[in-house]
Design a protein around this motif. Structure first.
Motif, PDB file in Angstrom:
ATOM      1  N   VAL A  41       0.863  -1.190   0.000  1.00  0.00           N
ATOM      2  CA  VAL A  41       0.000   0.000   0.000  1.00  0.00           C
ATOM      3  C   VAL A  41       0.900   1.241   0.000  1.00  0.00           C
ATOM      4  O   VAL A  41       1.864   1.309   0.767  1.00  0.00           O
ATOM      5  N   SER A  42       0.612   2.185  -0.872  1.00  0.00           N
ATOM      6  CA  SER A  42       1.489   3.357  -0.998  1.00  0.00           C
ATOM      7  C   SER A  42       1.312   4.315   0.187  1.00  0.00           C
ATOM      8  O   SER A  42       0.268   4.324   0.856  1.00  0.00           O
ATOM      9  N   LYS A  43       2.327   5.120   0.419  1.00  0.00           N
ATOM     10  CA  LYS A  43       2.266   6.133   1.488  1.00  0.00           C
ATOM     11  C   LYS A  43       1.056   7.035   1.280  1.00  0.00           C
ATOM     12  O   LYS A  43       0.359   7.405   2.225  1.00  0.00           O
ATOM     13  N   HIS A  44       0.830   7.402   0.020  1.00  0.00           N
ATOM     14  CA  HIS A  44      -0.281   8.300  -0.269  1.00  0.00           C
ATOM     15  C   HIS A  44      -1.626   7.661   0.057  1.00  0.00           C
ATOM     16  O   HIS A  44      -2.487   8.276   0.696  1.00  0.00           O
ATOM     17  N   ALA A  45      -1.806   6.404  -0.370  1.00  0.00           N
ATOM     18  CA  ALA A  45      -3.071   5.706  -0.082  1.00  0.00           C
ATOM     19  C   ALA A  45      -3.271   5.567   1.434  1.00  0.00           C
ATOM     20  O   ALA A  45      -4.396   5.687   1.934  1.00  0.00           O
ATOM     21  N   LEU A  46      -2.174   5.347   2.163  1.00  0.00           N
ATOM     22  CA  LEU A  46      -2.283   5.257   3.618  1.00  0.00           C
ATOM     23  C   LEU A  46      -2.728   6.578   4.222  1.00  0.00           C
ATOM     24  O   LEU A  46      -3.559   6.615   5.130  1.00  0.00           O
ATOM     25  N   GLY A  47      -2.203   7.652   3.681  1.00  0.00           N
ATOM     26  CA  GLY A  47      -2.605   8.980   4.158  1.00  0.00           C
ATOM     27  C   GLY A  47      -4.098   9.197   3.972  1.00  0.00           C
ATOM     28  O   GLY A  47      -4.803   9.651   4.885  1.00  0.00           O
ATOM     29  N   GLY A  62     -20.648   1.080   5.603  1.00  0.00           N
ATOM     30  CA  GLY A  62     -19.927  -0.034   4.991  1.00  0.00           C
ATOM     31  C   GLY A  62     -18.458   0.303   4.843  1.00  0.00           C
ATOM     32  O   GLY A  62     -17.893   1.053   5.631  1.00  0.00           O
ATOM     33  N   ALA A  63     -17.843  -0.280   3.820  1.00  0.00           N
ATOM     34  CA  ALA A  63     -16.412  -0.071   3.611  1.00  0.00           C
ATOM     35  C   ALA A  63     -16.172   0.828   2.398  1.00  0.00           C
ATOM     36  O   ALA A  63     -17.004   0.922   1.496  1.00  0.00           O
ATOM     37  N   ILE A  64     -15.008   1.447   2.394  1.00  0.00           N
ATOM     38  CA  ILE A  64     -14.561   2.279   1.273  1.00  0.00           C
ATOM     39  C   ILE A  64     -13.491   1.507   0.499  1.00  0.00           C
ATOM     40  O   ILE A  64     -12.578   0.932   1.115  1.00  0.00           O
ATOM     41  N   ILE A  65     -13.613   1.477  -0.819  1.00  0.00           N
ATOM     42  CA  ILE A  65     -12.616   0.794  -1.644  1.00  0.00           C
ATOM     43  C   ILE A  65     -11.635   1.830  -2.190  1.00  0.00           C
ATOM     44  O   ILE A  65     -12.029   2.794  -2.846  1.00  0.00           O
ATOM     45  N   LEU A  66     -10.358   1.630  -1.878  1.00  0.00           N
ATOM     46  CA  LEU A  66      -9.321   2.549  -2.362  1.00  0.00           C
ATOM     47  C   LEU A  66      -8.330   1.806  -3.247  1.00  0.00           C
ATOM     48  O   LEU A  66      -7.940   0.672  -2.933  1.00  0.00           O
ATOM     49  N   ASN A  67      -7.898   2.452  -4.312  1.00  0.00           N
ATOM     50  CA  ASN A  67      -6.770   1.933  -5.081  1.00  0.00           C
ATOM     51  C   ASN A  67      -5.525   1.997  -4.189  1.00  0.00           C
ATOM     52  O   ASN A  67      -5.207   3.060  -3.634  1.00  0.00           O
ATOM     53  N   SER A  68      -4.857   0.858  -4.043  1.00  0.00           N
ATOM     54  CA  SER A  68      -3.750   0.787  -3.075  1.00  0.00           C
ATOM     55  C   SER A  68      -2.542   1.619  -3.470  1.00  0.00           C
ATOM     56  O   SER A  68      -1.668   1.873  -2.639  1.00  0.00           O
ATOM     57  N   LYS A  69      -2.452   2.024  -4.731  1.00  0.00           N
ATOM     58  CA  LYS A  69      -1.334   2.859  -5.176  1.00  0.00           C
ATOM     59  C   LYS A  69      -1.713   4.339  -5.180  1.00  0.00           C
ATOM     60  O   LYS A  69      -1.045   5.161  -4.563  1.00  0.00           O
ATOM     61  N   THR A  70      -2.806   4.653  -5.883  1.00  0.00           N
ATOM     62  CA  THR A  70      -3.165   6.067  -6.071  1.00  0.00           C
ATOM     63  C   THR A  70      -3.948   6.641  -4.893  1.00  0.00           C
ATOM     64  O   THR A  70      -4.061   7.857  -4.763  1.00  0.00           O
ATOM     65  N   GLY A  71      -4.550   5.769  -4.074  1.00  0.00           N
ATOM     66  CA  GLY A  71      -5.389   6.249  -2.985  1.00  0.00           C
ATOM     67  C   GLY A  71      -6.737   6.772  -3.451  1.00  0.00           C
ATOM     68  O   GLY A  71      -7.511   7.307  -2.656  1.00  0.00           O
TER      69      GLY A  71
END
Ligand code: WAQ
Ligand code: MG
Ligand code: MG
Ligand code: MG
Length: 243
Positions: free
Chosen positions: A102-108, A122-131
């Motif tokens: 998971v990228s730093k940006h997506a973690l932010g 519910g849950a949010i779906i995030l792209n693990s690279k772009t966030g």
């Protein structure tokens, strides 16, 4: 004749002057016909006396599922990390999520969302690279449903049993890179990070006591086929059992 199974789901909300509708609690179970009554009663009980508030709307849905579609899978392995502070807990979570891609940006983005949203169903779906957020569900999010243990008598408390089943279903999709979760209940400070390689890593504490922000983030790969991913999470019946 094949045994009939039912999806039994609950959602509870409270009218709120600030939020319109405030999410109180949700629950999803699978049971045979004779289990419907005790499961409905467990879900009603869960919706009542909830630390997020007094539900004035409770919806229970009972729906037969096609049992030839049920997938069986084992639970993730459970480990627990205790840290001295929320800061340490979150930095441990970041470290683990970084290690699985998971990228730093997506973690932010993820930590900002879970630290600020107080009314996510519910849950949010995030792209693990772009966030980038990929679902368009707003505060409704994606509710993982049609999920339960095959045997009710797993020796785990109800909250852990529920979260571990959910995380195991989520991790089983090839599109899932990892999940991050902490509760929106003000009295529960333990959260987790999970995926198929690291298992279910409980981290405590991940949030401040008394705080009602929380939720779930599913980090996914670039290859995600969003419609089929969401269909799997919401609709494909899964029973968790040990091999
Ligand atoms: N599908 C998707 N998201 C969900 C679901 C679901 N079925 N259930 C809950 N969520 C999201 C939603 O945004 C909630 O607000 C948030 O997660 C928190 O739900 O090992 O209790 O049921 O000690 O309050 C994790 C650690 C506890 C358990 C999580 O979450 C342990 C918890 P809650
Ligand atoms: Mg809940
Ligand atoms: Mg829950
Ligand atoms: Mg909750």
């Amino acid at each position: 004749m094949l045994k009939a199974y039912f999806s039994i789901r609950m959602r509870a909300a409270e009218r709120s002057p600030e939020l319109g509708e405030k999410h109180i609690s949700g629950g999803e179970r699978i049971g045979s016909k004779s289990q419907i009554e005790p499961i409905v009663s467990q879900l009603l009980n869960k919706a009542s006396n909830h630390p997020r508030g007094d539900a004035d709307f409770i919806q229970i849905t009972v729906e037969k599922i096609a049992c030839d579609r049920i997938l069986y899978m084992p639970p993730l392995e459970v480990t627990t990390v205790e840290t001295a502070s929320i800061e340490d807990g979150r930095s441990e979570a970041r470290k683990i999520l970084t290690s699985v891609g998971v990228s730093k940006h997506a973690l932010g983005v993820a930590f900002h969302l879970l630290g600020s949203i107080q009314n996510l169903r519910g849950a949010i779906i995030l792209n693990s690279k772009t966030g980038l957020r990929l679902d368009d569900r707003g505060l409704k999010g994606i509710r993982v449903s049609r999920i339960d243990w095959q045997d009710a008598n797993e020796n785990l408390n109800e909250r852990v049993r529920e979260a571990l089943a959910l995380a195991s279903k989520v991790a089983n999709s090839p599109f899932t890179i990892a999940e991050l979760c902490w509760s929106d209940d003000p009295d529960y400070v333990t959260g987790y990070v999970s995926n198929r390689d690291i298992g279910y890593v409980r981290i405590t504490p991940l949030k401040m006591e008394g705080c009602e922000s929380g939720g779930r983030i599913f980090f996914v790969s670039d290859e995600v086929e969003l419609e089929s991913y969401i269909n799997y999470l919401e609709r494909v019946p899964v029973l968790i059992r040990r091999d």
